[in-house]
Design an enzyme around this catalytic site. Structure first.
Site, short mmCIF file in Angstrom:
data_model
loop_
_atom_site.label_atom_id
_atom_site.label_comp_id
_atom_site.label_asym_id
_atom_site.label_seq_id
_atom_site.Cartn_x
_atom_site.Cartn_y
_atom_site.Cartn_z
N TYR A 26 0.79 -1.23 0.00
CA TYR A 26 0.00 0.00 0.00
C TYR A 26 0.82 1.28 0.00
O TYR A 26 0.25 2.37 -0.04
CB TYR A 26 -0.96 0.00 1.19
N HIS A 103 -7.72 1.22 -6.41
CA HIS A 103 -7.00 0.34 -5.48
C HIS A 103 -5.53 0.69 -5.54
O HIS A 103 -4.97 0.83 -6.64
CB HIS A 103 -7.21 -1.13 -5.83
#
Length: 148
Positions: A26, A103
């Site tokens: 991430y 995402h």
């Protein structure tokens, strides 16, 4: 003078932990930093950007419902709800606000259960695997879409 276009950035569960949570997937930027960067871009594009993050499906659905006839475009990272939430999908369809699904990680390079999205087939577009830059591209697309 025309009214500013209003864009809502919605972030789902665990994204409040960005910067510390699995940075290999991430990235190292916090959600606050990402939101601040997007606010600067929104000013350059002359659009109004509001940001909302929740770990609960109910709060995200309520925010979507409150956006009806108030918001022109949604950028959403449903996070883990991507693979589970028919309710969030139905909320987006109910308000009929165009949206882009974002995402940070490339979900297709990850576990098989992450490969299915309840949102992709009804989104204007999907951006995945580009890290925080994906949000910037989504905002750029939203601005372009709203000029049509």
């Amino acid at each position: 003078m025309s009214q500013l276009k209003r864009i809502l950035l919605l972030n789902g569960p665990n994204l409040n932990m960005l910067g510390v949570r699995e940075p290999t997937h991430y990235g190292s930027l916090s959600l606050k930093t990402i939101e601040q960067d997007l606010q600067s871009l929104a000013q350059q594009y002359a659009v109004e950007l509001s940001c909302f993050q929740a770990n609960s499906e109910e709060k995200l659905i309520e925010k979507i419902h409150q956006s009806f006839q108030q918001i022109d475009f949604i950028i959403i990272n449903p996070a883990a709800f991507t693979h589970t939430s028919v309710a969030l999908r139905d909320a987006l369809l109910a308000v009929a606000i165009p949206f882009v699904e974002v995402h940070l990680s490339n979900v297709h390079k990850r576990e098989p259960f992450r490969h299915h999205s309840y949102f992709s087939d009804v989104a204007e577009g999907v951006i995945c695997g580009l890290g925080a830059k994906g949000y910037e591209f989504a905002l750029q697309f939203a601005v372009s879409f709203l000029k049509k």
